[in-house]
Design an enzyme around this catalytic site. Sequence first.
Site, PDB file in Angstrom:
ATOM      1  CG  HIS A  27     -86.671  37.265  14.555  1.00 57.56           C
ATOM      2  ND1 HIS A  27     -87.488  38.299  14.920  1.00 57.56           N
ATOM      3  CD2 HIS A  27     -87.511  36.280  14.133  1.00 57.56           C
ATOM      4  CE1 HIS A  27     -88.757  37.945  14.744  1.00 57.56           C
ATOM      5  NE2 HIS A  27     -88.790  36.726  14.276  1.00 57.56           N
TER       6      HIS A  27
ATOM      7  CG  HIS B 203     -81.938  43.652  22.979  1.00 56.85           C
ATOM      8  ND1 HIS B 203     -83.096  43.660  23.711  1.00 56.85           N
ATOM      9  CD2 HIS B 203     -82.249  44.287  21.813  1.00 56.85           C
ATOM     10  CE1 HIS B 203     -84.060  44.254  23.027  1.00 56.85           C
ATOM     11  NE2 HIS B 203     -83.564  44.652  21.869  1.00 56.85           N
ATOM     12  CD  GLU B 204     -79.740  45.737  19.378  1.00 60.63           C
ATOM     13  OE1 GLU B 204     -80.328  45.376  18.340  1.00 60.63           O
ATOM     14  OE2 GLU B 204     -80.265  46.494  20.214  1.00 60.63           O
TER      15      GLU B 204
ATOM     16  CG  HIS C 285     -83.514  42.475  17.453  1.00 62.03           C
ATOM     17  ND1 HIS C 285     -84.872  42.285  17.404  1.00 62.03           N
ATOM     18  CD2 HIS C 285     -83.300  43.477  18.343  1.00 62.03           C
ATOM     19  CE1 HIS C 285     -85.455  43.148  18.251  1.00 62.03           C
ATOM     20  NE2 HIS C 285     -84.517  43.863  18.833  1.00 62.03           N
TER      21      HIS C 285
END
Length: 678
Positions: A475, A468-469, A472
Amino acid sequence: MKNPLLAEFTSPFESAPFHLLKNDHFLPAIEEAIKLAKADVEKIKSESVPTFQNTLEALDRSGKKLNVISAVFFNLNSAETNDEIQKLAREISPLLTEYSNDILLDQDLFQRVATVFNEKETLKLTEEQKTLLEKTYKSFVRNGANLSPEDAEKLRTIDQELAQLSLKFGENILAETNKYVHLIENEAEIDGLPEGIKEAAAQIAEEKGHPGKWAFTLDYPSYIPAMTYAKNRELRKRLFLAYNTKSSKGDELDNQEIIKNLLKLRHARANLLGYASHADFVLEERMAKSPHAVLEFLESLLLKAKPKAEKEVLEVAEFAKKLDGLENLERWDFAFYSELLKKEKYALDDELLRPYFKLENVIEGVFQTAGKLFGITFQPNSDIPVYHPDVTAYEVKDRNGMHLAVFYADFFPRSGKRNGAWMTSFKGQRTENGLEQRPHVSIVCNFTKPTKSKPSLLTFNEVTTLFHEFGHALHGMLARGTYESLTGTSVYWDFVELPSQIFENWCYEKECLDLFAKHYETGEKIPEELIEKIKNASNFQQGYMTMRQISFALLDMAYHSQDPSPIADVRKFEEAVMQKTDLLPRVEGTMASTSFSHIFQGGYSSGYYSYKWAEVLDADAFELFLEKGVFDQETASSFEKNILSAGGTAHPSILYRRFRGREPKPEALLKRSGLISA
Ligand SMILES: [Zn+2]
């Protein structure tokens, strides 16, 4: 020697000079950087005719040093803090607030922005430039720049009152939480609790001056395990009632009047700025756009989730009856019997999976997954300074071997690091005069540290957290834009979790797990049946959980999408709204609103729906990978180009349509969660 924060950064890639930093560098550096930033703004105001370049572009590029220094400071305050840094934060935060208010309240500056904004149709701007212009203009207007001086004054007063009410709301809950403790004298009364939880309860009792006993509080880490594992029904009931009556007892810690005042002020504020409601104000800057769209979204999910949720509740009730002869399943029984039922159905526990998820293997797996999808590579680089020996810095290169980003990984807990896991950045991405500044991003987690005899073995939950992290982080790292305020994770709130949540999907795919999920002793790949079990278990009670999220989101919208003045009784209002999502009998005297911190203390008002919204997006986007192949190059490069690299350069609906070829649809999420059949 010059303050290293104000000097040129000479470490590789102009990375932050952590090795040279002392605490007393921060305050003077921030003060000086604010001066520099103000000078940038003065320069903008001194130009004769306002243009896109000398005003909007210049504003985006102003305060460069201030951005970098404050990022270093606040990232340290989260990941490696101490009393001194916390004290500094209390001095520095107001300086920065004052600075940004000075900018947003500067009428001369606003007039320049407005002049360009009014000419926007004739300016032949690119999509990215148009977005920057609109975003900048809106940030002034939403802060009251278009109001008459009297109304602007009213807005300031409302903002101050709102800030105080939110603060008081939170303080009341904290005081309620802190004053509650339930002592247990006899160990038999806490039968069922895992040893670790018992130890923690004993420690709390000791801290409260009752050695040799056990104590429970209303803090999450104490309350949740008790509700999940305690066989003692009376104990569960007692804790449940204490937890769900916080700040609603009519005494000085009651939050009901505060809620009414908060709602009235938010509504008045929205009206003052020209919006029909607080939700209209908030949602203008969200992918969802309007309260109507959010309500439609929630209602359609509710329709699908409710039948499944009702079956799930019935299943738990029957299980409890069979097991303990329980006649009426109450709210304080649900978590307890659900946990037992889950064990019976899936026989899956953390310890079974951990051996397949050695931290080093998982990191390698994350890197390989990103490599297969986007062609990027990671190389540890010990010349890049770090702020703690546990932190590793990597140089990241793109598929052509060109420098892409600096990536910091900070995985283990220590005092001075806050709980949880997050991605952050030390430097954003931008392009100026053909020269690119590449981003420096970081992920910070709290995983189990390896010991001399045992490596760090992650739970499956920790594995998905890391993915998940890392989503990010991608991104941030893959950003390709011109203006820093539009690149990377600078996107609308209900869009920012798409890259992170979609990346979690790869953890459930055999093709991906085969890259890294190997037993740390035998090297054996994770068995296929275990992967199936993980998938099935992840769908356990999805209907119930979805209904719970929807019920809070509907309550949030009910409070914020209409004139709140008819709300005379908060308790009755909540009951009326929650009626259609209640799955278990309501318990007299309890309520959720008075401790609903997300919307009354934090920044989630009119935003609670975002949790489900982002899930719809990630499931719908990942469905394309499932159709074409989880490592399909064309799909990956479209996702990179249209979503990851694009940041906030255009409205998220536009970006999403470019990737998916259509609007997002909820079917993929409903299928994934087992709410409709595949
Ligand atoms: Zn996230």
